[in-house]
Motif scaffolding. Structure first.
Motif, PDB file in Angstrom:
ATOM      1  N   ILE A  23       0.828  -1.218   0.000  1.00  0.00           N
ATOM      2  CA  ILE A  23       0.000   0.000   0.000  1.00  0.00           C
ATOM      3  C   ILE A  23       0.858   1.262   0.000  1.00  0.00           C
ATOM      4  CG2 ILE A  23      -1.655   1.343   1.348  1.00  0.00           C
ATOM      5  CD1 ILE A  23      -3.216  -1.183   1.810  1.00  0.00           C
ATOM      6  N   PHE A  24       1.904   1.313   0.837  1.00  0.00           N
ATOM      7  CA  PHE A  24       2.754   2.520   0.826  1.00  0.00           C
ATOM      8  C   PHE A  24       3.575   2.561  -0.466  1.00  0.00           C
ATOM      9  CE2 PHE A  24       4.719   6.006   3.140  1.00  0.00           C
ATOM     10  CZ  PHE A  24       5.910   6.190   2.450  1.00  0.00           C
ATOM     11  N   GLY A  25       4.045   1.413  -0.925  1.00  0.00           N
ATOM     12  CA  GLY A  25       4.949   1.381  -2.081  1.00  0.00           C
ATOM     13  C   GLY A  25       4.252   1.421  -3.425  1.00  0.00           C
ATOM     14  N   HIS A  26       3.236   0.585  -3.579  1.00  0.00           N
ATOM     15  CA  HIS A  26       2.624   0.429  -4.920  1.00  0.00           C
ATOM     16  C   HIS A  26       1.375   1.284  -5.151  1.00  0.00           C
ATOM     17  CE1 HIS A  26       4.937  -2.882  -6.646  1.00  0.00           C
ATOM     18  NE2 HIS A  26       4.926  -3.480  -5.474  1.00  0.00           N
ATOM     19  N   VAL A  27       0.526   1.438  -4.162  1.00  0.00           N
ATOM     20  CA  VAL A  27      -0.803   2.017  -4.413  1.00  0.00           C
ATOM     21  C   VAL A  27      -0.787   3.486  -4.840  1.00  0.00           C
ATOM     22  CG1 VAL A  27      -2.987   2.630  -3.291  1.00  0.00           C
ATOM     23  CG2 VAL A  27      -2.066   0.301  -3.078  1.00  0.00           C
ATOM     24  N   PRO A  28       0.029   4.355  -4.248  1.00  0.00           N
ATOM     25  CA  PRO A  28      -0.076   5.775  -4.615  1.00  0.00           C
ATOM     26  C   PRO A  28      -0.012   6.033  -6.132  1.00  0.00           C
ATOM     27  CG  PRO A  28       1.285   5.557  -2.674  1.00  0.00           C
ATOM     28  CD  PRO A  28       0.994   4.160  -3.133  1.00  0.00           C
ATOM     29  N   LEU A  29       0.910   5.396  -6.823  1.00  0.00           N
ATOM     30  CA  LEU A  29       1.062   5.687  -8.259  1.00  0.00           C
ATOM     31  C   LEU A  29      -0.117   5.176  -9.082  1.00  0.00           C
ATOM     32  CD1 LEU A  29       4.876   5.334  -8.944  1.00  0.00           C
ATOM     33  CD2 LEU A  29       3.476   7.410  -8.856  1.00  0.00           C
ATOM     34  N   TYR A  44       9.154  -5.364 -14.888  1.00  0.00           N
ATOM     35  CA  TYR A  44       8.440  -5.012 -13.659  1.00  0.00           C
ATOM     36  C   TYR A  44       9.461  -4.675 -12.575  1.00  0.00           C
ATOM     37  CZ  TYR A  44       4.737  -5.612 -10.051  1.00  0.00           C
ATOM     38  OH  TYR A  44       3.822  -5.430  -9.031  1.00  0.00           O
ATOM     39  N   TRP A  45      10.464  -5.520 -12.435  1.00  0.00           N
ATOM     40  CA  TRP A  45      11.443  -5.377 -11.358  1.00  0.00           C
ATOM     41  C   TRP A  45      12.163  -4.026 -11.433  1.00  0.00           C
ATOM     42  CZ3 TRP A  45      11.890  -8.407  -7.180  1.00  0.00           C
ATOM     43  CH2 TRP A  45      13.000  -8.192  -6.358  1.00  0.00           C
ATOM     44  N   TYR A  46      12.648  -3.677 -12.634  1.00  0.00           N
ATOM     45  CA  TYR A  46      13.467  -2.464 -12.765  1.00  0.00           C
ATOM     46  C   TYR A  46      12.655  -1.189 -12.992  1.00  0.00           C
ATOM     47  CZ  TYR A  46      17.885  -4.985 -12.665  1.00  0.00           C
ATOM     48  OH  TYR A  46      18.978  -5.730 -12.264  1.00  0.00           O
ATOM     49  N   THR A  47      11.303  -1.307 -12.945  1.00  0.00           N
ATOM     50  CA  THR A  47      10.472  -0.092 -13.028  1.00  0.00           C
ATOM     51  C   THR A  47       9.541  -0.062 -11.813  1.00  0.00           C
ATOM     52  OG1 THR A  47       8.842  -1.282 -14.412  1.00  0.00           O
ATOM     53  CG2 THR A  47      10.518   0.029 -15.569  1.00  0.00           C
ATOM     54  N   VAL A  48       8.529  -0.882 -11.829  1.00  0.00           N
ATOM     55  CA  VAL A  48       7.488  -0.854 -10.786  1.00  0.00           C
ATOM     56  C   VAL A  48       8.077  -1.087  -9.392  1.00  0.00           C
ATOM     57  CG1 VAL A  48       5.327  -1.948 -10.001  1.00  0.00           C
ATOM     58  CG2 VAL A  48       5.793  -1.692 -12.445  1.00  0.00           C
ATOM     59  N   GLU A  49       9.089  -1.963  -9.311  1.00  0.00           N
ATOM     60  CA  GLU A  49       9.680  -2.251  -7.992  1.00  0.00           C
ATOM     61  C   GLU A  49      10.891  -1.355  -7.688  1.00  0.00           C
ATOM     62  OE1 GLU A  49       7.023  -5.321  -6.584  1.00  0.00           O
ATOM     63  OE2 GLU A  49       8.308  -3.794  -5.725  1.00  0.00           O
ATOM     64  N   PHE A  50      11.771  -1.123  -8.688  1.00  0.00           N
ATOM     65  CA  PHE A  50      13.029  -0.431  -8.351  1.00  0.00           C
ATOM     66  C   PHE A  50      13.378   0.702  -9.321  1.00  0.00           C
ATOM     67  CE2 PHE A  50      14.232  -2.757  -4.686  1.00  0.00           C
ATOM     68  CZ  PHE A  50      13.629  -3.998  -4.821  1.00  0.00           C
ATOM     69  N   GLY A  51      12.320   1.363  -9.825  1.00  0.00           N
ATOM     70  CA  GLY A  51      12.576   2.399 -10.829  1.00  0.00           C
ATOM     71  C   GLY A  51      12.860   3.771 -10.217  1.00  0.00           C
ATOM     72  N   LEU A  52      13.683   4.536 -10.941  1.00  0.00           N
ATOM     73  CA  LEU A  52      13.935   5.950 -10.611  1.00  0.00           C
ATOM     74  C   LEU A  52      13.381   6.805 -11.747  1.00  0.00           C
ATOM     75  CD1 LEU A  52      17.699   5.846  -9.411  1.00  0.00           C
ATOM     76  CD2 LEU A  52      15.610   5.592  -8.038  1.00  0.00           C
ATOM     77  N   GLY A  54      15.193  16.874  -9.779  1.00  0.00           N
ATOM     78  CA  GLY A  54      16.322  15.918  -9.806  1.00  0.00           C
ATOM     79  C   GLY A  54      15.818  14.484  -9.849  1.00  0.00           C
ATOM     80  N   LEU A  55      16.739  13.525  -9.614  1.00  0.00           N
ATOM     81  CA  LEU A  55      16.336  12.111  -9.622  1.00  0.00           C
ATOM     82  C   LEU A  55      15.415  11.841  -8.433  1.00  0.00           C
ATOM     83  CD1 LEU A  55      19.378   9.827 -10.530  1.00  0.00           C
ATOM     84  CD2 LEU A  55      17.530  10.680 -11.981  1.00  0.00           C
ATOM     85  N   ARG A  56      14.361  11.092  -8.673  1.00  0.00           N
ATOM     86  CA  ARG A  56      13.435  10.737  -7.602  1.00  0.00           C
ATOM     87  C   ARG A  56      13.063   9.259  -7.730  1.00  0.00           C
ATOM     88  NH1 ARG A  56      15.070  14.708  -5.891  1.00  0.00           N
ATOM     89  NH2 ARG A  56      14.022  16.578  -5.095  1.00  0.00           N
ATOM     90  N   ILE A  57      12.474   8.712  -6.672  1.00  0.00           N
ATOM     91  CA  ILE A  57      12.166   7.276  -6.625  1.00  0.00           C
ATOM     92  C   ILE A  57      10.684   7.059  -6.925  1.00  0.00           C
ATOM     93  CG2 ILE A  57      11.984   5.281  -5.060  1.00  0.00           C
ATOM     94  CD1 ILE A  57      14.253   6.751  -3.403  1.00  0.00           C
ATOM     95  N   TYR A  58      10.378   6.085  -7.769  1.00  0.00           N
ATOM     96  CA  TYR A  58       8.961   5.686  -7.896  1.00  0.00           C
ATOM     97  C   TYR A  58       8.783   4.181  -7.668  1.00  0.00           C
ATOM     98  CZ  TYR A  58       9.830   3.834 -12.635  1.00  0.00           C
ATOM     99  OH  TYR A  58      10.295   3.103 -13.713  1.00  0.00           O
ATOM    100  N   GLY A  59       9.881   3.402  -7.648  1.00  0.00           N
ATOM    101  CA  GLY A  59       9.779   1.954  -7.440  1.00  0.00           C
ATOM    102  C   GLY A  59       9.341   1.604  -6.026  1.00  0.00           C
ATOM    103  N   ALA A  60       8.338   0.733  -5.929  1.00  0.00           N
ATOM    104  CA  ALA A  60       7.753   0.397  -4.617  1.00  0.00           C
ATOM    105  C   ALA A  60       8.740  -0.310  -3.704  1.00  0.00           C
ATOM    106  CB  ALA A  60       6.525  -0.489  -4.819  1.00  0.00           C
TER     107      ALA A  60
END
Ligand code: HBI
Ligand code: FE
Length: 289
Positions: free
Chosen positions: A132-138, A171-179, A185-191
Motif C-alpha cells: 500500500i505505501f509502495g505500490h498504491v499511490p502511483l 516489472y522489477w526495474y520499473t514498478v519495484e526499483f525504478g527511478l 532531480g532524480l526521484r524514486i517511484y519503485g515500490a
C-alpha cells in the motif's frame, strides 16, 4: 480475537478462486495498527525530497496516513473514483496468471498481513506496508495506472509466449526499483525502494550502484537480485515515456533478447546511457572481492 504465532495470520484464510480473501479489518490488533503508524511516519519522513512528487501528492490525495492500517475497501473507493483501480486483499504472493489477471482488470492484489516486529526494517515478502505505501499511490496517476493495466495484459501474453522471465525484469526495474527524472532531480517511484528506508537513501545517494537511462531491451536482458539492494537502477524521463516505450509489440523485443546474452545486475555495457557509473563498493564489500 485469537492470537496467531505464525508470521502471517492470513496464510490459511479462506480464499476465492482469484485468491482474494477477507481483509477482516476489524481483526487487526492495536499493536499491528501501531506498527503501521511507525512504519508510515518513518518512511514518509525519509521519502520527502527523495520519492517522486507524483507519489507523494497521491499519498495525500488517497489520505494515506499514520492513522492505522488502511481498510482496503475504503481506500479502493477513493482510488477507484480517480483511476478505476481497486486494491484487493490477498494472503501473499499469488500465481503469476492470477496476478496478471488482476492487474489487467485494474485490481492490485495487496498482502493483508503486516510484517512482524522482528522484520520491521526488511522483509522479502510483500506485506501490506510494501504494497500500500509502495505500490498504491502511483495507481492514482492516470498514466501509471494505464501502464500497470498494460503490464497485466502483457504478462498474460508473455506467459503464452514463454517470455515471463524477460517481462518480470521490466516489472522489477520499473514498478519495484525504478527511478524517475523530475524537475528537482532524480526521484524514486519503485515500490521496493519506496517501502525500504535504507534503500531509499542508497538508491539515490550512494555512489555504489549504476544509474542508467531506461532502455526496454537492455532491461529485459538484465538479471536482478531479490535479497539485497539493487546494483543498477534504471531512470525514466517520465511516466509518459515509460508508457510510450512499452506501447509496442513486445513480440519483437522478445525475438531480439532471445538471442542476446544476459547482463549481470552490476555490469554496464558500451551502449548504456550512463547517468552514474557505480563504484560497486557496496557490492564488493558484500562479496569481499
Ligand atoms: N503476487 N500478491 C502478489 N504480489 C506480487 O507482486 C506478485 C505476485 N505474484 C507474481 C509476481 N508478483 C511477479 O512474479 C510478477 O512479476 C509476475
Ligand atoms: Fe512489490
Amino acid at each position: 480475537m485469537t492470537h496467531f504465532e505464525g508470521k502471517n495470520r492470513y496464510e490459511n484464510a479462506p480464499r476465492a478462486a482469484d485468491f482474494t480473501i477477507d481483509q477482516a479489518w476489524h481483526t487487526y490488533s492495536a499493536a499491528e495498527h501501531d506498527r503501521w503508524d511507525r512504519l508510515f511516519r518513518r518512511q514518509r519522513e525519509i521519502a520527502k525530497g527523495r520519492a517522486s512528487e507524483t507519489a507523494l501528492r497521491a499519498m495525500a490525495e488517497l489520505e494515506l496516513s499514520a492513522s492505522g492500517i488502511p481498510d482496503m475497501n475504503v481506500l479502493s473507493d477513493r482510488l477507484e473514483s480517480i483511476t478505476g483501480w481497486r486494491v484487493v486483499p490477498v494472503a501473499g504472493l499469488v500465481p503469476d496468471e492470477v496476478f496478471f489477471d488482476h492487474l489487467a482488470n485494474r485490481r492490485f492484489p495487496a498482502g493483508a498481513f503486516i510484517r512482524p516486529e522482528a522484520e520491521f526494517d526488511y522483509l522479502q515478502e510483500p506485506d501490506i506496508f510494501h504494497d500500500i505505501f509502495g505500490h498504491v499511490p502511483l495507481l492514482a496517476n492516470d498514466v501509471f495506472a494505464d501502464f500497470m493495466e498494460a503490464y497485466g495484459k502483457g504478462g498474460q501474453r508473455a506467459m503464452k509466449l514463454g517470455q515471463l522471465h524477460h517481462l518480470a525484469r521490466l516489472y522489477w526495474y520499473t514498478v519495484e526499483f525504478g527511478l524517475i527524472r523530475e524537475p528537482q532531480g532524480l526521484r524514486i517511484y519503485g515500490a521496493g525502494i519506496l517501502s525500504s528506508p535504507r534503500e531509499t537513501v542508497f538508491a539515490l545517494e550512494d555512489d555504489s550502484p549504476n544509474r542508467i537511462a531506461f532502455d526496454l531491451q537492455r532491461i529485459m536482458r538484465t538479471s536482478y537480485i531479490i535479497d539485497d539492494f539493487q546494483q543498477t537502477y534504471f531512470v525514466i524521463d517520465s511516466f509518459d515515456a515509460l508508457l510510450e516505450a512499452c506501447y509496442q509489440d513486445f513480440g519483437d523485443v522478445y525475438g531480439k533478447v532471445k538471442f542476446q546474452a544476459d547482463i549481470d545486475a552490476h555490469e554496464t555495457v558500451p551502449e548504456d546511457k550512463l547517468i552514474h557509473r557505480g563504484t560497486l563498493d557496496y557490492f564488493r564489500d558484500k562479496v569481499g572481492v
